[in-house]
Design an enzyme around this catalytic site. Structure first.
Site, PDB file in Angstrom:
ATOM      1  N   ARG A  53      -5.478   3.370   0.251  1.00  0.00           N
ATOM      2  CA  ARG A  53      -5.371   2.196   1.081  1.00  0.00           C
ATOM      3  C   ARG A  53      -4.321   2.499   2.150  1.00  0.00           C
ATOM      4  NH1 ARG A  53      -0.610   2.437   0.618  1.00  0.00           N
ATOM      5  NH2 ARG A  53      -0.449   0.472   1.629  1.00  0.00           N
ATOM      6  N   ARG A  90     -13.946  -2.705   3.920  1.00  0.00           N
ATOM      7  CA  ARG A  90     -12.801  -3.600   4.185  1.00  0.00           C
ATOM      8  C   ARG A  90     -12.788  -3.908   5.695  1.00  0.00           C
ATOM      9  NH1 ARG A  90      -7.226  -1.842   1.738  1.00  0.00           N
ATOM     10  NH2 ARG A  90      -6.865  -4.124   1.961  1.00  0.00           N
ATOM     11  N   GLN A 202       2.173  -3.466  -3.454  1.00  0.00           N
ATOM     12  CA  GLN A 202       2.251  -2.130  -2.840  1.00  0.00           C
ATOM     13  C   GLN A 202       3.721  -1.720  -2.619  1.00  0.00           C
ATOM     14  OE1 GLN A 202       0.105  -4.523  -1.959  1.00  0.00           O
ATOM     15  NE2 GLN A 202      -1.733  -3.720  -0.983  1.00  0.00           N
ATOM     16  N   ASP A 243      -2.227  -3.067  10.484  1.00  0.00           N
ATOM     17  CA  ASP A 243      -3.628  -2.733  10.204  1.00  0.00           C
ATOM     18  C   ASP A 243      -4.460  -2.853  11.470  1.00  0.00           C
ATOM     19  OD1 ASP A 243      -4.075  -2.456   7.058  1.00  0.00           O
ATOM     20  OD2 ASP A 243      -2.409  -3.794   7.527  1.00  0.00           O
ATOM     21  N   ASN A 253      -0.801  -7.345   9.759  1.00  0.00           N
ATOM     22  CA  ASN A 253      -0.310  -6.495   8.667  1.00  0.00           C
ATOM     23  C   ASN A 253      -0.422  -7.278   7.364  1.00  0.00           C
ATOM     24  OD1 ASN A 253       0.887  -3.969   7.801  1.00  0.00           O
ATOM     25  ND2 ASN A 253       2.774  -5.119   7.444  1.00  0.00           N
ATOM     26  N   LYS A 254       0.041  -6.694   6.278  1.00  0.00           N
ATOM     27  CA  LYS A 254      -0.077  -7.293   4.955  1.00  0.00           C
ATOM     28  C   LYS A 254       0.412  -8.737   4.930  1.00  0.00           C
ATOM     29  CE  LYS A 254      -1.578  -5.838   2.139  1.00  0.00           C
ATOM     30  NZ  LYS A 254      -3.002  -6.134   1.820  1.00  0.00           N
TER      31      LYS A 254
HETATM   32  O1  MRU Z   1      -4.146  -3.711   1.610  1.00  0.00           O
HETATM   33  P1  MRU Z   1      -3.456  -2.433   2.040  1.00  0.00           P
HETATM   34  O2  MRU Z   1      -2.586  -1.845   0.988  1.00  0.00           O
HETATM   35  O3  MRU Z   1      -4.422  -1.443   2.626  1.00  0.00           O
HETATM   36  O4  MRU Z   1      -2.499  -2.926   3.250  1.00  0.00           O
HETATM   37  C1  MRU Z   1      -1.719  -1.953   3.868  1.00  0.00           C
HETATM   38  C2  MRU Z   1      -0.837  -2.518   4.914  1.00  0.00           C
HETATM   39  O5  MRU Z   1      -0.819  -3.688   5.237  1.00  0.00           O
HETATM   40  C3  MRU Z   1      -0.006  -1.501   5.677  1.00  0.00           C
HETATM   41  O6  MRU Z   1       1.201  -2.057   6.075  1.00  0.00           O
HETATM   42  C4  MRU Z   1      -0.791  -1.060   6.912  1.00  0.00           C
HETATM   43  O7  MRU Z   1      -2.067  -0.667   6.519  1.00  0.00           O
HETATM   44  C5  MRU Z   1      -0.108   0.042   7.644  1.00  0.00           C
HETATM   45  S1  MRU Z   1      -0.202   1.492   6.763  1.00  0.00           S
HETATM   46  C6  MRU Z   1       0.604   2.645   7.660  1.00  0.00           C
END
Ligand code: MRU
Length: 361
Positions: A53, A90, A202, A243, A253-254
């Site tokens: 991920r 996704r 994460q 993202d 982002n997350k």
């Molecule tokens: O759901 P995930 O674990 O894929 O989400 C990841 C994030 O939000 C990261 O901060 C983002 O992908 C940047 S990764 C360099």
């Protein structure tokens, strides 16, 4: 980057160059397992089930997934089918579409018998570029940390980060964590506040794992503790990943990142997003209105996984039986809350003029 003093990256072609190997991130930090990705179905599952991920790594896996699909059947029909299968895993990380389109446009004009090799060559290029871009993000972000270190009498720089935007989310180096690794490696006294990052943790499971193996001092916190630490001047800088970042500078982002940006703004703490060009979306302007936000399973919220007293990974339920849950995986921080973007091309303000100046010069 280092695990037990040995250099690793998150994804690589196996020696036969016929399939791909990845670190299974669902097993970390309690178990270090390598998984073989031998088919386009394996690649799609690895993305969907988050065996890998992080936006940049999802892009690289997408590229290799299309390569594996062309090994299975190089026909136009299968090219379309594999593209859609991988694209629909996704929806939020724009790197996936970016990488799939790059491979697709190249192989589409190729004779069938050349498609696998062409896709493999380009996927390896995307992998290497990601590695180089993230290291440059590290170098460019280091300048921000150096400036703070110069003005910071306490000698220790406290940096808060959310989710995992480290090397486990890319091929190597990471985005948000790359400047921190660069600073630590030249002896700047950095300490990282690591948001646990519910519901999949994460931060707690991956970011702390990375920082431990790179010997970077860190402390895990609940997602709700960051604002309090900011009020009490315990945070000098916030760096997160992305993202998808729009041409206006809105940063997706997350989930929870937006709340950190609001707290940082209220406490005059610089808030940066680190990202490579593969995470820029040139077609979307208003991110809050237009970025597709993945809604993941309720069970990710109602249950939590961890190591039980017998040493096994166990999932336990947190809520009563009938409890409903809603699980948006990302949110969007409007550009006015972003101090700047740390990219492989340099650091720029989070606005259209500055982004275009950086990338279209
Ligand atoms: O759901 P995930 O674990 O894929 O989400 C990841 C994030 O939000 C990261 O901060 C983002 O992908 C940047 S990764 C360099």
């Amino acid at each position: 980057m280092l695990i037990n003093e040995k250099e690793w990256q998150t994804i690589w072609l196996d020696d036969s160059e016929k399939f791909v190997k990845v670190i299974d991130q669902t097993k970390l930090p309690h178990e270090f397992a390598i998984k073989d990705i031998k088919s386009s179905d394996d690649a799609a599952l690895a993305i969907k089930d988050m065996i890998i991920r992080g936006a940049p790594l999802i892009g690289v896996m997408g590229a290799y997934g299309l390569m594996l699909g062309l090994k299975e059947d190089p026909s136009d029909e299968n090219l379309e089918r594999t593209f859609i299968k991988l694209q629909s895993t996704r929806p939020t990380a724009v790197n996936l579409n970016w990488a799939l389109k790059r491979i697709y446009n190249l192989v589409k004009v190729c004779p069938l018998e050349e498609r696998f090799e062409t896709a493999k060559k380009e996927a390896k290029l995307i992998e290497n570029e990601d590695n180089n871009m993230c290291e440059k993000i590290g170098d460019n972000g280091l300048e921000i940390i150096k400036k703070i270190a110069l003005n910071n009498k306490s000698q220790k720089i406290n940096i808060l980060t959310h989710c995992n935007a480290g090397w486990l989310a890319t091929v190597n180096w990471g985005t948000a964590l790359a400047p921190i690794y660069k600073a630590h490696r030249i002896g700047i006294n950095v300490h990282v506040w690591v948001d646990e990052t519910r519901p999949r943790n994460q931060g707690a499971s991956l970011t702390t794992f990375e920082l431990k193996h790179e010997n970077v001092p860190h402390t895990v916190i609940t997602d709700n503790a960051g604002g309090h630490l900011m009020q009490h001047k315990e945070v000098d800088l916030v760096i997160v990943g992305s993202d998808r970042t729009t041409i206006k500078g809105d940063v997706c982002n997350k989930i929870g990142t937006y709340l950190k940006a609001l707290a940082a703004k209220a406490n005059n703490i610089p808030f940066y997003a680190a990202l490579p060009i593969s995470t820029l979306d040139w077609d979307i302007y208003d991110g809050v209105q237009n970025i597709p936000i993945e809604a993941r399973s309720e069970e990710e919220v109602t249950h939590i996984s961890g190591l039980n007293s017998k040493g096994y990974i166990e999932k336990v339920r947190l809520v009563h039986n009938e409890c409903k849950a809603f699980n948006p995986a990302f949110d969007v921080t409007p550009n006015e809350l972003v101090s700047g973007l740390i990219t492989e091309r340099g650091v720029c303000l989070a606005n259209e003029k500055a982004i275009k100046k950086l990338y279209l010069k």
